[in-house]
Design an enzyme around this catalytic site. Structure first.
Site, mmCIF file in Angstrom:
data_model
loop_
_atom_site.group_PDB
_atom_site.id
_atom_site.type_symbol
_atom_site.label_atom_id
_atom_site.label_comp_id
_atom_site.label_asym_id
_atom_site.label_seq_id
_atom_site.Cartn_x
_atom_site.Cartn_y
_atom_site.Cartn_z
ATOM 1 N N GLY A 187 0.876 -1.283 -0.181
ATOM 2 C CA GLY A 187 0.006 0.008 0.027
ATOM 3 C C GLY A 187 0.765 1.199 -0.101
ATOM 4 O O GLY A 187 1.953 1.333 0.596
ATOM 5 N N SER A 220 1.745 -2.442 4.278
ATOM 6 C CA SER A 220 1.928 -1.008 4.203
ATOM 7 C C SER A 220 3.333 -0.848 3.674
ATOM 8 O O SER A 220 4.216 -1.679 3.828
ATOM 9 C CB SER A 220 1.998 -0.428 5.520
ATOM 10 O OG SER A 220 3.026 -0.771 6.274
ATOM 11 N N ASP A 221 3.402 0.236 2.868
ATOM 12 C CA ASP A 221 4.618 0.851 2.942
ATOM 13 C C ASP A 221 5.353 1.347 4.205
ATOM 14 O O ASP A 221 4.792 1.361 5.237
ATOM 15 C CB ASP A 221 4.979 2.046 1.834
ATOM 16 C CG ASP A 221 6.209 2.329 1.361
ATOM 17 O OD1 ASP A 221 7.354 1.657 2.009
ATOM 18 O OD2 ASP A 221 6.136 2.934 0.032
ATOM 19 N N TRP A 222 6.542 1.617 4.252
ATOM 20 C CA TRP A 222 7.452 1.742 5.513
ATOM 21 C C TRP A 222 7.056 3.112 6.053
ATOM 22 O O TRP A 222 7.037 3.937 5.629
ATOM 23 C CB TRP A 222 8.974 1.501 5.268
ATOM 24 C CG TRP A 222 9.424 0.257 5.488
ATOM 25 C CD1 TRP A 222 10.432 -0.127 6.259
ATOM 26 C CD2 TRP A 222 9.055 -1.080 4.707
ATOM 27 N NE1 TRP A 222 10.768 -1.472 6.445
ATOM 28 C CE2 TRP A 222 9.850 -2.018 5.575
ATOM 29 C CE3 TRP A 222 8.085 -1.193 3.950
ATOM 30 C CZ2 TRP A 222 9.771 -3.524 5.280
ATOM 31 C CZ3 TRP A 222 7.949 -2.513 3.710
ATOM 32 C CH2 TRP A 222 8.786 -3.593 4.299
ATOM 33 N N ALA A 224 3.575 3.677 6.524
ATOM 34 C CA ALA A 224 2.494 4.287 5.882
ATOM 35 C C ALA A 224 1.360 3.851 6.795
ATOM 36 O O ALA A 224 0.170 3.944 6.200
ATOM 37 C CB ALA A 224 2.424 3.773 4.420
#
Length: 685
Positions: A187, A220-222, A224
């Site tokens: 994401g 999630s992206d880091w 996010a």
């Protein structure tokens, strides 16, 4: 499993790992950055490198270069190599490919992405993901969705029509999930229509889970993730990189346990997420290590594949009077000019930084190959202005400074040489994660440098090393030859020198349009970049990239799909097997392609479709099939291209579904989006 054990699988316990459960024999889960190589080992609890001595890897050219090959077999081979190296490094998930559409020329991560065209993106993603995952490594297609700029990426709220969403920005993700069976989706940071992507019900539930039937891990992206309950309900499975050193305080840690205990979410929702994690572990044999692929690292075969990927990506943009290939045996001296002749690029770009086993620069390559037989006259030519800090675009400031001392040195070297090669372009002060470019010009006074060098030596070749579009009209009319060589990975120098010398023939094609000026680009022309009040609306709708230039009758500097060769090709005998088709049939186009020159080469046959009469606004034409063909001099091959009639559909917003219009469609076969044969026609009943 206890609730605590379940939840422990839903968030990181360090920068790139998820906790094990020893009681149940579930090992720690290892993730790694890796769109074009497996990233060097990081410290577990900060962003510093661990300093290992054995984590150097094979480094491929980044995404736009991969797309420029237009070679699906080569893309698959890259996937095999990265899968083998990820396994050798004991990684379970390789974060990539990045497939966001190149909407704006200024996006800092364009070099990591693939193309402005959703069909090309989808085909490349399928080939890469299938190959990578065959090595017992999960791919993570990213960044879902509408992450098309780095400026304000953590907060920008992107919006567009449903039609643009489904026709332009989602096809790559759809193909990755439904055709390649990708095991994880990442994401994005941004908001979409008011909600963060990681807690967006439309993206995470309606589209990802319901429409695409995705059964893998949505991570999630880091940093996010922004909530516990909303993100959990919207389908997020795994929280990574949250900026809190107490991992128990992450949204999907103790707060998730508390949300279940307080009845805010059902434990069955947690079970669903854990099942997704375990399903991916099972499919990649994490729980069955004895049968799992062990992998290999830095083999000669891997390095050969990195070389071939660099060679096939190189695009010949101009070659006046056949200045290229260079007759190396007849030359006595060559001027090699430019900071990019000596600069190594693999270690830049933030999350796509790679620690290669080696990296060959152009100056090293020409010296190694020809240093004993000709005089090599080097001059720096221009100077990179600064070294920015992480997440900073300060390296772009003062980048218009013209250093006449360096230019005069370059002119002196050019005057006393038979030919001059200027290695120009960008570096990772410009092409990088976390910030966008502030302009589209050649920085550091390079245009002035090239003009002066060309005055001194009319036999000047410009090699552009960059990952995203540049304004080249200032040099295009002044120099006889222009080569676009991207960031070429560990074999960059060898690849570009072998193309310049004629040992290899250029066969790359542009995966994006090269505008004359930035103002031609739809995002800039319509005033919709980088947005206003932290909101950006994609007003150009479906007219992204060549769709905009073609439909609006705007002439770019170089069109989508463009690329010259050292030889010539003729496409003829084009025919359609069946000229009237039902909506569940396939269109088959056949043709013959012949190498009519005297050198070996490869051509990409491109097939575009143009509806002749539509009740809605359609792009003038759209890419629907392509094939790269390798031919010896005088050789011919019969080619067959197939298009599913259902792929002629547009997304009907009234029906919230795809609609295939009956009527006539033109099929346009050619060698770029603006070099096309007379159209063929089919009727869809």
């Amino acid at each position: 499993m206890t609730l605590k054990e379940k939840v422990s699988l839903l968030h990181g316990n360090s920068k790139f790992y998820v906790s094990d459960i020893k009681r149940l024999g579930i090992p720690e889960w290892a993730l790694s950055d890796g769109p074009h190589g497996v990233r060097a080992e990081m410290n577990r609890h900060n962003w510093q490198y661990a300093g290992w001595k054995d984590d150097a890897v094979t480094c491929f050219p980044p995404g736009t270069a991969m797309a420029a090959t237009w070679n699906l077999d080569l893309t698959a081979k890259r996937g095999y190599v990265l899968g083998e190296e990820a396994r050798f490094r004991k990684k379970d998930v390789l974060l990539g490919p990045g497939i966001n559409i190149i909407r704006s020329p200024l996006c800092g991560r364009n070099f990591e992405y693939l193309s402005e065209d959703p069909f090309l993106v989808a085909q490349l993603a399928i080939s890469y993901i299938k190959a990578l995952q065959s090595k017992d490594v999960a791919a993570s297609v990213k960044h879902f969705a509408a992450n098309n700029q780095e400026d304000n990426r953590f907060v920008i709220d992107a919006s567009m029509s449903d039609r643009a969403l489904h026709e332009i920005y989602l096809p790559g993700f759809k193909a990755a999930i439904m055709d390649a069976n990708v095991l994880t989706v990442m994401g994005a940071y941004n908001k979409f229509r008011g909600d963060y992507c990681t807690e967006n019900m439309l993206l995470g539930r309606t589209i990802l889970r319901d429409l695409y039937q995705f059964k893998g891990v949505y991570m999630s992206d880091w940093d996010a993730t922004h909530s516990t309950v909303n993100a959990a309900l919207a389908g997020l499975d795994l929280e990574m990189g949250t900026n809190n050193t107490n991992y128990n305080e992450w949204y999907f840690a103790d707060p998730l346990i508390k949300a279940v205990q307080e009845g805010k979410i059902k434990e069955s929702l947690v079970d669903e997420k854990v099942a997704n994690i375990l399903r991916v572990m099972i499919k990649t044999k994490v729980l069955d290590p004895k049968t799992r692929i062990k992998g290999s690292l830095n083999t000669k075969e891997h390095q050969a594949m990195a070389y071939q990927s660099a060679v096939e990506s190189i695009v010949l943009l101009k070659n006046e009077n056949q200045l290229l290939p260079l007759p190396m045996n007849a030359l006595k001296s060559v001027a090699v000019i430019g900071d990019n002749a000596t600069r190594k690029h693999c270690g830049g770009g933030l999350s796509s930084e790679i620690k290669p086993l080696y990296e060959i620069t152009p100056l090293e390559a020409i010296t190694n190959k020809y240093g004993n037989q000709l005089q090599i006259n080097y001059a720096q030519g221009y100077n990179k202005q600064s070294s920015p800090g992480e997440g900073s675009n300060k390296g772009q400031l003062n980048s218009d400074f013209v250093d006449w001392k360096l230019i005069n040195e370059a002119v002196s070297q050019a005057k006393k040489s038979d030919v001059a090669i200027v290695f120009a372009g960008l570096n990772h002060d410009f092409d990088s994660e976390s910030f966008d470019r502030i302009h589209m010009r050649l920085p550091y006074g390079q245009e002035t440098l090239i003009q002066e060098v060309t005055k001194a030596n009319p036999k000047t070749i410009v090699v552009i090393i960059a990952g995203s579009p540049l304004e080249l009209s200032g040099i295009q009319t002044r120099v006889p030859s222009i080569v676009w060589a991207w960031y070429g990975g560990m074999e960059a120098g060898n690849a570009v020198m072998d193309v310049l010398s004629g040992k290899e023939s250029p066969s790359g094609k542009l995966p994006f349009t090269m505008p004359v000026t930035l103002q031609q680009s739809p995002d800039i022309a319509l005033g919709n970049y980088p947005g206003k009040d932290l909101k950006v609306h994609y007003e150009e709708d479906i007219l992204v990239g060549y769709r905009w230039y073609d439909t609006k009758n705007i002439a770019p500097l170089y069109p989508f799909g463009f690329g010259l060769s050292y030889t010539t090709f003729d496409i003829n005998q084009a025919n359609i097997a069946k000229k009237e088709l039902d909506k569940n049939e396939n269109i088959t186009v056949t043709c013959t392609i012949k190498n009519t020159g005297n050198k070996e080469g490869a051509e990409v046959i491109q097939l575009y479709v143009a509806p002749t009469n539509s009740r809605v606004m359609r792009a003038k034409k759209e890419l629907k099939a392509f094939q790269k063909v390798f031919l010896k001099p005088g050789e011919s091959k019969n080619i067959e291209l197939t298009i599913r009639v259902k792929d002629l559909a547009f997304y009907d917003e009234k029906l919230a579904d795809w609609s295939i219009e009956s009527g006539e469609y033109q099929l346009l076969l050619g060698q770029s989006s603006r070099d096309l044969k007379a159209p063929l026609s089919v009727i869809i009943k």
